[in-house]
Each structure stands twice: as C-alpha cells, then as structure tokens.
Scaffold this motif. Structure first.
Motif, short mmCIF file in Angstrom:
data_model
loop_
_atom_site.label_atom_id
_atom_site.label_comp_id
_atom_site.label_asym_id
_atom_site.label_seq_id
_atom_site.Cartn_x
_atom_site.Cartn_y
_atom_site.Cartn_z
N ALA A 39 0.95 -1.20 0.08
CA ALA A 39 -0.02 -0.29 -0.06
C ALA A 39 0.72 1.25 -0.10
CB ALA A 39 -0.86 0.13 1.19
N PHE A 40 2.00 1.13 0.26
CA PHE A 40 3.02 2.40 0.35
C PHE A 40 4.09 2.01 -0.76
CE2 PHE A 40 1.33 2.15 4.72
CZ PHE A 40 0.59 3.45 4.70
N THR A 41 4.03 1.29 -1.77
CA THR A 41 4.96 1.27 -2.55
C THR A 41 4.41 1.74 -3.94
OG1 THR A 41 5.61 -1.01 -1.93
CG2 THR A 41 6.30 -0.82 -4.17
N HIS A 42 5.33 2.71 -4.23
CA HIS A 42 5.04 3.37 -5.67
C HIS A 42 5.45 2.56 -6.70
CE1 HIS A 42 5.53 7.04 -8.57
NE2 HIS A 42 4.47 7.23 -7.99
N ARG A 43 4.89 3.04 -8.02
CA ARG A 43 5.16 2.24 -9.20
C ARG A 43 6.38 2.51 -9.50
NH1 ARG A 43 1.14 4.69 -13.34
NH2 ARG A 43 2.03 2.87 -14.61
N SER A 44 7.10 3.38 -9.03
CA SER A 44 8.58 3.84 -9.67
C SER A 44 9.51 2.77 -9.24
CB SER A 44 9.17 5.14 -9.36
OG SER A 44 9.00 5.38 -7.88
N MET A 45 9.12 1.93 -8.14
CA MET A 45 9.90 0.89 -7.61
C MET A 45 10.33 -0.37 -8.54
SD MET A 45 11.28 1.99 -4.80
CE MET A 45 11.91 0.56 -4.11
N ASN A 46 9.12 -0.47 -9.58
CA ASN A 46 9.13 -1.52 -10.66
C ASN A 46 9.28 -2.74 -10.12
OD1 ASN A 46 8.84 -2.14 -13.11
ND2 ASN A 46 10.97 -2.16 -13.90
N ILE A 47 8.52 -3.15 -9.02
CA ILE A 47 8.57 -4.51 -8.41
C ILE A 47 7.24 -5.41 -9.09
CG2 ILE A 47 8.34 -5.76 -6.16
CD1 ILE A 47 9.50 -3.08 -4.79
N LYS A 48 7.63 -6.58 -9.15
CA LYS A 48 6.75 -7.63 -9.81
C LYS A 48 6.76 -8.63 -9.18
CE LYS A 48 6.89 -5.38 -14.32
NZ LYS A 48 7.26 -5.44 -15.97
N ASP A 49 5.48 -9.49 -9.20
CA ASP A 49 5.41 -10.92 -8.61
C ASP A 49 6.00 -11.90 -9.40
OD1 ASP A 49 3.62 -11.45 -10.39
OD2 ASP A 49 1.95 -11.09 -9.06
N ASP A 50 5.95 -13.00 -9.30
CA ASP A 50 6.51 -14.02 -9.96
C ASP A 50 5.86 -14.30 -11.20
OD1 ASP A 50 4.13 -15.14 -8.86
OD2 ASP A 50 5.21 -16.93 -7.97
N LYS A 51 4.52 -13.79 -11.46
CA LYS A 51 3.90 -14.06 -12.54
C LYS A 51 3.88 -12.74 -13.50
CE LYS A 51 0.24 -16.95 -11.04
NZ LYS A 51 -1.31 -17.31 -10.64
N GLY A 52 4.96 -11.64 -13.01
CA GLY A 52 5.18 -10.47 -13.92
C GLY A 52 4.11 -9.44 -13.50
N ASN A 53 3.36 -9.52 -12.67
CA ASN A 53 2.45 -8.21 -12.15
C ASN A 53 2.98 -7.46 -11.40
OD1 ASN A 53 0.38 -9.95 -13.58
ND2 ASN A 53 0.06 -11.29 -11.84
N PRO A 54 2.75 -6.22 -11.68
CA PRO A 54 3.24 -4.84 -10.81
C PRO A 54 2.79 -5.13 -9.28
CG PRO A 54 1.53 -4.24 -12.25
CD PRO A 54 1.96 -5.69 -12.76
N ILE A 55 3.78 -4.65 -8.16
CA ILE A 55 3.37 -4.64 -7.00
C ILE A 55 3.49 -2.95 -6.66
CG2 ILE A 55 4.04 -5.02 -4.68
CD1 ILE A 55 5.11 -7.68 -5.72
N ASN A 56 2.20 -2.43 -6.51
CA ASN A 56 2.19 -1.16 -6.02
C ASN A 56 1.11 -0.64 -5.30
OD1 ASN A 56 0.61 -0.01 -8.15
ND2 ASN A 56 2.29 -0.37 -9.55
N TYR A 57 0.76 0.37 -4.93
CA TYR A 57 -0.38 0.80 -4.19
C TYR A 57 -1.70 0.96 -5.02
CZ TYR A 57 0.70 5.62 -5.20
OH TYR A 57 1.03 7.01 -5.67
N GLU A 58 -1.62 0.99 -6.55
CA GLU A 58 -2.47 1.50 -7.33
C GLU A 58 -3.84 0.67 -7.25
OE1 GLU A 58 -0.98 2.23 -11.28
OE2 GLU A 58 0.30 3.87 -10.24
#
Length: 246
Positions: A39-58
């Motif tokens: 919930a506090f991770t901005h998209r600029s971190m560019n973190i993804k899960d093992d399926k390639g889905n982005p992890i951010n608060y959006e």
C-alpha cells in the motif's frame, strides 16, 4: 503473499518501527504487514511478482475507494433517513472528495511510509489521498469489511463528518456555477489565454465569461484548477442570485 513479503522484507528490516507505527494508525494489530507495505509502494520501484504483475499501491487504491464509498454510503443512509438518492450521492461526494482525502492522508503522515525512486517532494498533493485509499484497501484484504468500517468511523466519520456543515460545503464551484447558468439559461465559456507570468512552473490562465461578459480570471498550475479558481471568484460575485435559485 509470501512472495511479496520476501520482496519487501528489506524495508521491514530497515525500518523496525513500521509495524508499531502502522498499528498506531490502524488502531488494531495487522495480520500481514506485507499487504500494507504494498500500500506504500510507488510504481517507480518497478517491483513485480513471480507472474510479472506489478506490485504497488494503485490496485489497492481502487479497492479502498470502493470500500470507503460503501461505508460512507451506509452511514449516510442510516443517519439521514429523509435524504433522497441525489442528496445522499452529493453528501458522499463531499466526504470522499479529493481535497478531504488528501487532508486525511496528510494528517496521518502516510507519505512518510512511501517507498519510491522519486523524491516525495516531487509528488503532487493527491499522493496523500491516494495512499489513504490504498491503506483502506489493504485493511480490507488483511482484516475484512468490519475492520475497514471501524477504521473509517475512527479516522473519517467520527472526527470529520458533520451533516449540517457538509450540506453547506461546496465541492465544485465550477459544477455549481454551470448548474446555475443552465437553470437560468445563461451562456458561459471558459477560455484559456496567454499569460506566462514570472512563475518557474507552467501556469494556465483562464477567463470565465457569462452571457459573453468576462466575470472572472484565474491562474493555476493546471487548466482544471484555473477553471475552478475562476468559478469560485464568479460564485462569490453572483452568490445572492445563485443561492436564491439553488
């Protein structure tokens, strides 16, 4: 969720107070801190899960917006039995207005938890409201609707929702002015014109005309803000007429 926890685990190690601070804000013990980290991770971190889905608060922001709206709607339905659908919709919009959500997020200091590659000073004011909605979404996924309801009552309804005050609150001067013009069959026009000024940031200048007469001018960092600002000035110029026909 364990995958997300592993990815974001470094933050919990770096900030050992995250859990304690989070608990103070929530008013209860979270089951999983991982979803709150998201919930506090901005998209600029560019973190993804093992399926390639982005992890951010959006995505959490989307869920939180819906849950927050439903809690407020249920409260208003019970609190104002005489209110029709239009009235209840307007009142809910006032409670969950972007301005109000930004203030709530700012009061809780949510921006201090943000993990981003962009300096927080570069974010617009809406980041506060976005984080508040994401937090509500995280609560829903972590503890369910009832905990969300308790949180919204504690942080939004009990300290901030005053029905009489809300009835008199204007959330969009532009919308109010346009509604009045349409009722009175007045023509209106918003025109952007050249006015660079000496500001470092780009500004938009707007002229508002009613019945082909310029009644207000305003400058702001976006066309939308400039139009709202001009509308507010025009509203106070025509307040008696607008109020009498409201």
């Amino acid at each position: 969720m364990s995958f997300i926890r592993n990815i974001l685990n470094s933050r919990s190690q770096e900030d050992g107070n995250f859990f304690i601070q989070l608990k103070d804000i929530l008013g209860f013990k979270p089951k999983s801190t991982a979803i709150y980290m998201t919930a506090f991770t901005h998209r600029s971190m560019n973190i993804k899960d093992d399926k390639g889905n982005p992890i951010n608060y959006e995505r959490l922001e989307f869920v939180g917006d819906a849950i927050l709206g439903s809690v407020i709607a249920a409260y208003l339905f019970q609190k104002v039995p005489h209110g029709d659908e239009g009235y209840l919709t307007k009142m809910r919009s006032k409670v969950v207005s972007r301005e109000h959500l930004n203030k709530l997020g700012e009061e809780l200091g949510l921006i201090n938890f943000v993990e981003s590659k962009i300096p927080t000073s570069n974010f617009g004011n809406n980041i506060h409201g976005n984080l508040f909605e994401a937090l509500v979404g995280a609560i829903y996924l972590d503890r369910g609707y009832r905990f969300c309801e308790k949180f919204v009552y504690k942080r939004v309804i009990n300290p901030h929702v005053d029905i009489e005050a809300l009835e008199g609150k204007v959330i969009s001067y532009k919308g109010l002015l346009i509604e009045w013009c349409q009722k009175e069959k007045n023509t209106f026009n918003y025109e952007v014109y050249e006015d660079t000024g000496k500001d470092e940031l780009k500004h938009f200048s707007v002229k508002l005309s009613i019945n082909e007469k310029v009644v207000a001018k305003a400058r702001a960092t976006s066309k939308k803000k400039a139009e709202e600002k001009a509308s507010k000035r025009a509203f106070f110029a025509f307040q008696k007429q607008i109020t009498n026909h409201g």
